[in-house]
Design a protein around this motif. Structure first.
Motif, PDB file in Angstrom:
ATOM      1  N   GLY A   1      78.037-102.637  38.258  1.00 14.93           N
ATOM      2  CA  GLY A   1      77.564-103.247  36.775  1.00 14.93           C
ATOM      3  C   GLY A   1      75.983-102.694  36.399  1.00 14.93           C
ATOM      4  O   GLY A   1      75.339-103.461  35.725  1.00 14.93           O
ATOM      5  N   LEU A   2      75.706-101.717  37.127  1.00  8.46           N
ATOM      6  CA  LEU A   2      74.263-101.354  36.820  1.00  8.46           C
ATOM      7  C   LEU A   2      74.363 -99.835  36.348  1.00  8.46           C
ATOM      8  O   LEU A   2      73.685 -98.936  37.027  1.00  8.46           O
ATOM      9  CB  LEU A   2      73.625-101.490  38.184  1.00  8.46           C
ATOM     10  CG  LEU A   2      73.464-102.840  38.570  1.00  8.46           C
ATOM     11  CD1 LEU A   2      72.967-102.917  40.159  1.00  8.46           C
ATOM     12  CD2 LEU A   2      72.602-103.603  37.718  1.00  8.46           C
ATOM     13  N   ARG A   3      75.456 -99.362  35.311  1.00 11.22           N
ATOM     14  CA  ARG A   3      75.260 -98.040  34.986  1.00 11.22           C
ATOM     15  C   ARG A   3      74.320 -97.557  34.276  1.00 11.22           C
ATOM     16  O   ARG A   3      73.836 -96.324  34.723  1.00 11.22           O
ATOM     17  CB  ARG A   3      76.693 -98.043  33.895  1.00 11.22           C
ATOM     18  CG  ARG A   3      77.836 -97.964  34.658  1.00 11.22           C
ATOM     19  CD  ARG A   3      78.903 -98.080  33.729  1.00 11.22           C
ATOM     20  NE  ARG A   3      79.225 -97.223  32.747  1.00 11.22           N
ATOM     21  CZ  ARG A   3      80.610 -96.544  32.592  1.00 11.22           C
ATOM     22  NH1 ARG A   3      81.364 -97.217  32.779  1.00 11.22           N
ATOM     23  NH2 ARG A   3      80.469 -95.602  31.519  1.00 11.22           N
ATOM     24  N   THR A   4      73.406 -98.325  33.660  1.00 17.05           N
ATOM     25  CA  THR A   4      72.397 -97.968  32.829  1.00 17.05           C
ATOM     26  C   THR A   4      71.050 -97.672  33.605  1.00 17.05           C
ATOM     27  O   THR A   4      70.242 -96.834  33.623  1.00 17.05           O
ATOM     28  CB  THR A   4      71.806 -98.845  31.632  1.00 17.05           C
ATOM     29  OG1 THR A   4      72.258-100.350  32.050  1.00 17.05           O
ATOM     30  CG2 THR A   4      72.850 -98.745  30.432  1.00 17.05           C
TER      31      THR A   4
ATOM     32  N   MET B   1      67.661-108.159  38.196  1.00 18.33           N
ATOM     33  CA  MET B   1      68.219-109.545  37.736  1.00 18.33           C
ATOM     34  C   MET B   1      69.503-109.417  38.378  1.00 18.33           C
ATOM     35  O   MET B   1      70.150-110.638  39.089  1.00 18.33           O
ATOM     36  CB  MET B   1      68.321-110.049  36.377  1.00 18.33           C
ATOM     37  CG  MET B   1      66.815-110.252  35.730  1.00 18.33           C
ATOM     38  SD  MET B   1      67.090-110.754  34.187  1.00 18.33           S
ATOM     39  CE  MET B   1      65.567-110.815  33.679  1.00 18.33           C
ATOM     40  N   THR B   2      70.494-108.800  38.189  1.00 14.82           N
ATOM     41  CA  THR B   2      71.952-108.461  38.752  1.00 14.82           C
ATOM     42  C   THR B   2      71.779-108.570  40.096  1.00 14.82           C
ATOM     43  O   THR B   2      72.637-109.408  40.916  1.00 14.82           O
ATOM     44  CB  THR B   2      72.507-107.388  38.147  1.00 14.82           C
ATOM     45  OG1 THR B   2      72.489-107.390  36.538  1.00 14.82           O
ATOM     46  CG2 THR B   2      73.828-107.173  38.699  1.00 14.82           C
ATOM     47  N   LEU B   3      70.995-107.729  40.634  1.00 12.11           N
ATOM     48  CA  LEU B   3      71.035-107.590  42.176  1.00 12.11           C
ATOM     49  C   LEU B   3      70.742-108.641  42.872  1.00 12.11           C
ATOM     50  O   LEU B   3      71.156-109.339  43.561  1.00 12.11           O
ATOM     51  CB  LEU B   3      70.107-106.533  42.664  1.00 12.11           C
ATOM     52  CG  LEU B   3      70.629-104.823  42.469  1.00 12.11           C
ATOM     53  CD1 LEU B   3      69.585-104.180  43.106  1.00 12.11           C
ATOM     54  CD2 LEU B   3      71.765-104.904  43.469  1.00 12.11           C
ATOM     55  N   PHE B   4      69.533-109.330  42.411  1.00 12.75           N
ATOM     56  CA  PHE B   4      69.128-110.563  42.790  1.00 12.75           C
ATOM     57  C   PHE B   4      69.920-111.874  42.762  1.00 12.75           C
ATOM     58  O   PHE B   4      70.239-112.608  43.701  1.00 12.75           O
ATOM     59  CB  PHE B   4      67.681-111.029  41.952  1.00 12.75           C
ATOM     60  CG  PHE B   4      67.228-112.407  42.423  1.00 12.75           C
ATOM     61  CD1 PHE B   4      66.374-112.378  43.568  1.00 12.75           C
ATOM     62  CD2 PHE B   4      67.458-113.341  41.833  1.00 12.75           C
ATOM     63  CE1 PHE B   4      65.795-113.855  44.159  1.00 12.75           C
ATOM     64  CE2 PHE B   4      66.716-114.576  42.152  1.00 12.75           C
ATOM     65  CZ  PHE B   4      66.074-114.780  43.269  1.00 12.75           C
TER      66      PHE B   4
ATOM     67  N   ASN C   1      80.178-106.036  31.988  1.00 15.96           N
ATOM     68  CA  ASN C   1      79.594-104.509  31.692  1.00 15.96           C
ATOM     69  C   ASN C   1      79.017-104.663  30.433  1.00 15.96           C
ATOM     70  O   ASN C   1      78.230-103.853  29.925  1.00 15.96           O
ATOM     71  CB  ASN C   1      80.291-103.400  32.191  1.00 15.96           C
ATOM     72  CG  ASN C   1      80.255-103.261  33.512  1.00 15.96           C
ATOM     73  OD1 ASN C   1      79.788-103.972  34.535  1.00 15.96           O
ATOM     74  ND2 ASN C   1      81.404-102.312  33.999  1.00 15.96           N
ATOM     75  N   VAL C   2      79.173-105.494  29.523  1.00 15.19           N
ATOM     76  CA  VAL C   2      78.718-105.802  28.189  1.00 15.19           C
ATOM     77  C   VAL C   2      77.031-105.725  28.291  1.00 15.19           C
ATOM     78  O   VAL C   2      76.442-105.413  27.056  1.00 15.19           O
ATOM     79  CB  VAL C   2      79.241-106.985  27.403  1.00 15.19           C
ATOM     80  CG1 VAL C   2      78.655-108.171  28.116  1.00 15.19           C
ATOM     81  CG2 VAL C   2      78.893-107.084  26.260  1.00 15.19           C
TER      82      VAL C   2
ATOM     83  N   SER D   1      75.089 -94.281  44.471  1.00 10.89           N
ATOM     84  CA  SER D   1      74.738 -94.529  43.153  1.00 10.89           C
ATOM     85  C   SER D   1      76.081 -95.008  42.542  1.00 10.89           C
ATOM     86  O   SER D   1      76.145 -95.754  41.624  1.00 10.89           O
ATOM     87  CB  SER D   1      74.196 -93.371  42.459  1.00 10.89           C
ATOM     88  OG  SER D   1      72.796 -92.959  42.974  1.00 10.89           O
ATOM     89  N   SER D   2      77.305 -94.377  42.953  1.00 11.03           N
ATOM     90  CA  SER D   2      78.357 -94.641  42.330  1.00 11.03           C
ATOM     91  C   SER D   2      78.879 -96.183  42.500  1.00 11.03           C
ATOM     92  O   SER D   2      79.212 -96.878  41.636  1.00 11.03           O
ATOM     93  CB  SER D   2      79.617 -93.821  43.043  1.00 11.03           C
ATOM     94  OG  SER D   2      80.868 -93.958  42.490  1.00 11.03           O
ATOM     95  N   ALA D   3      78.548 -96.578  43.643  1.00  9.45           N
ATOM     96  CA  ALA D   3      78.808 -98.149  44.100  1.00  9.45           C
ATOM     97  C   ALA D   3      77.827 -98.779  43.140  1.00  9.45           C
ATOM     98  O   ALA D   3      78.350-100.063  42.634  1.00  9.45           O
ATOM     99  CB  ALA D   3      78.336 -98.198  45.591  1.00  9.45           C
TER     100      ALA D   3
END
Lengths: 325, 308
Positions: free
Chosen positions: A61-64, B77-80, B265-266, A54-56
């Motif tokens: 860029g997926l904190r939320t 979307m980010t992952l993809f 990260n915005v 989860s930390s990774a």
């Protein structure tokens, strides 16, 4: 060109490119932080707690998104009544998403309402321990909410939720000084009103808190008069408290006459003031109410056996009763 | 030489790049990458059901669902986009070598920079089209759900006798969590981050010997890129924490060589309902473009003298 020459040039170009973009990225980063668009760096403790995967993901860029997953986990803990785990999970969630009001309100609600109620009803613990656990849960819920407010000072809802918690008859007995608690609630509501986004009921809630704080009666009376000027605010509680504060200001006042003025008919005045007289748990002041009720009952020829003043008042039903066994 | 190839050979760089980009795009589409959209549709719809019966005041009914839809959708979307941009770019050069298409292309008067730029553009078009389709789906789901929530909220506010200005304030607050320009900006920021990764993967693939190596190194750089700002701050605040010269130099090299992804990260702030100023998006775009141009030129520098 030889390979080492090519690689050398490439490395030099990479460093030069880095040197030119560094100030641009730094200034943008500062701008985003200043505008509240960049979340603060993730605490090392949170990185450890949420686990490496989860930390990774969070650092990718997926904190939320991780916060959303953790919210699901917290809900499972809530269903299993694992209050410490609920609390720990919400600590992580708000570290990941500090701008989300919902997480602050929910984390605080779990502690101050759900966990606190659980300790009232948990018969497996001795009463003294239950009482302390109940108090600690409410304190923790309040502290969590106050931290949310420090992170989101312009959020009217968080401020209003704090005000609501501090004026809740099931919560304020946890705090040692009721006047300080009501004053803190009034201040929270005032700050919510000051944001300019709060609905009208928040202004009335501020008054209801202020009216209960001893020593703030003059201020409360001024606010009551201002609110009463707008017909939309003329709710029974506000009218009753306006009468009480007027009577506190001028003990010689004919409260029955004022009651009829405020409530428009003696019947309505009697009904509303009877309700106010009975609301003992909320600790509303009752200056002049008994006199007004007596006079109104006489005016309406209410027999003494039906007098509200002769009916037993509601028991306080606070921590002393909850934890007596 | 056939009449159809003449305009390409004689045409401008731009035309050649477009033709190669079109070919790369078609090549990738044939790998059935768009099947992922079905998975995305399921995720976007499933995120509607995470309406936990937790604390919600009447004025914030359903707000958590809107956040959940945005969080799941933008996360997917980010992952993809990152996976696609890295893997597709890492795959293109070795595949062209394997199919011997590369020899055919380079045997023609096609400058190598055109070939690389075309390949990169093909990947970027694919990522853009995929993100655009996902964005449309997310916006539709979000629009439907936010309309439902708004109807509920307004009905609640009216039943409680809220004045019109308070209802408008509530409406505006809910709109912040619905489909808006900030959300479109966040999707574009996702695309920019993927573009940087694609151009970086292109650079790595020019000197790498395998697709796997390019993919692994690119993913490592992606994750480390989220710490780059920490290294930069450690260098700029040097001395305050008592680091040695070696630590300072390491932090400097780290921050000069690796891209900074923290500014992207915005997107998290937008998911949390904040507005993204247009200038922020413009600056992010310029930074993204700067990276893409530099990495493409650096790729060409390595690729120009490569023997096949």
């Amino acid at each position: 060109m030889k390979a080492w020459q090519r690689n050398g040039i490439l490395l030099a170009a990479l460093l030069a490119f880095g040197a030119t973009r560094l100030p641009l990225e730094k200034s943008l980063g500062d701008e985003l932080r200043k505008g509240g668009l960049a979340p603060p760096p993730l605490e090392i403790g949170t990185r450890d707690k949420i686990g490496q995967t989860s930390s990774a993901v969070a650092l990718g860029g997926l904190r939320t998104l991780v916060a959303t997953f953790l919210n699901l986990r917290a809900f499972s803990f809530f269903q299993e009544q694992r209050w410490d785990d609920v609390s720990d999970t919400f600590e992580m969630i708000v570290d990941l998403a500090p701008r989300t009001r919902y997480y602050w309100e929910t984390g605080s609600w779990h502690s101050a309402y759900n966990a606190a109620s659980y300790y009232i009803n948990n018969s497996n613990m001795p009463s003294l321990r239950r009482k302390e656990a109940w108090r600690a849960a409410i304190y923790r819920g309040r502290a969590f909410l106050e931290r949310g407010i420090r992170n989101n000072p312009s959020d009217w809802s968080l401020l209003s939720t704090l005000g609501f918690m501090l004026t809740d008859a099931n919560k304020f007995p946890a705090f040692r000084d009721p006047d300080a608690t009501f004053t803190a609630a009034a201040d929270a509501y005032q700050k919510a009103v000051d944001t300019g986004n709060a609905p009208a009921f928040v202004n009335r809630a501020q008054f209801y808190a202020l009216a209960r704080a001893k020593g703030r009666e003059k201020e409360a009376l001024a606010l009551a008069r201002a609110l009463y000027a707008d017909p939309k605010n003329r709710l029974p509680t506000l009218r009753a408290l306006l009468l009480v504060l007027e009577a506190h200001e001028n003990p010689a006042l004919d409260t029955a006459k004022l009651a009829v003025e405020l409530f428009e008919t003696p019947e309505r005045a009697l009904e509303a003031l009877s309700g106010h007289w009975q609301r003992t748990r909320e600790r509303f002041p009752v200056d002049g109410v008994a006199g007004a009720l007596g006079a109104l009952e006489k005016m309406l020829a209410v027999p003494p056996e039906k007098s509200i003043l002769n009916k037993p008042l509601q028991l306080p039903n606070g921590p002393d009763q909850w934890f007596s066994k | 030489m056939s009449s159809t190839t003449q305009p390409i050979a004689r045409g401008s760089h731009f035309n050649r790049i477009l033709v190669i980009a079109g070919h790369a795009f078609t090549q990738l589409v044939r790998m059935k990458v768009f099947y992922f959209l079905a998975v995305f549709a399921v995720i976007a719809i499933a995120s509607n059901f995470f309406d936990l019966p937790q604390h919600e005041g009447p004025e914030s009914i359903g707000m958590n669902v809107l956040r959940s839809i945005k969080s799941w959708s933008l996360g997917t979307m980010t992952l993809f986009s990152v996976v696609l941009s890295i893997v597709a770019t890492a795959l293109l050069l070795p595949k062209d070598v394997e199919d011997r298409t590369l020899y055919t292309i380079l045997a023609k008067p096609v400058p190598r920079i055109d070939y690389l730029a075309g390949k990169l553009l093909g990947v970027l078009i694919l990522v853009f089209v995929s993100l655009a389709m996902m964005d449309v789906l997310m916006t539709v789901v979000l629009q439907i759900r936010s309309s439902m929530i708004l109807t509920q909220q307004v009905a609640m506010a009216q039943s409680q006798g809220w004045p019109q200005d308070a209802i408008e304030s509530l409406r505006a607050e809910t709109a912040q969590h619905g489909p808006n320009w900030a959300l479109q900006g966040a999707v574009f920021a996702v695309f920019l981050r993927a573009s940087i990764m694609a151009s970086l993967a292109l650079l790595i693939s020019t000197f790498s010997t395998s697709t796997l190596f390019t993919t692994i190194i690119s993913f490592l750089i992606y994750f480390i890129g989220h710490f780059q700002a920490d290294a930069r701050d450690a260098y700029l605040q040097a001395g305050q924490a008592g680091e040695g010269v070696f630590a300072r130099m390491a932090a400097l090299v780290f921050s000069l060589v690796l891209p900074d992804f923290q500014n992207f990260n915005v997107i998290d702030a937008v998911i949390e309902g904040q507005a993204m100023p247009l200038m922020v998006l413009v600056k992010l775009s310029l930074i993204g473009l700067y990276y893409a141009v530099f990495f493409t030129i650096a790729s060409w520098f390595v690729f120009a003298e490569k023997e096949f």
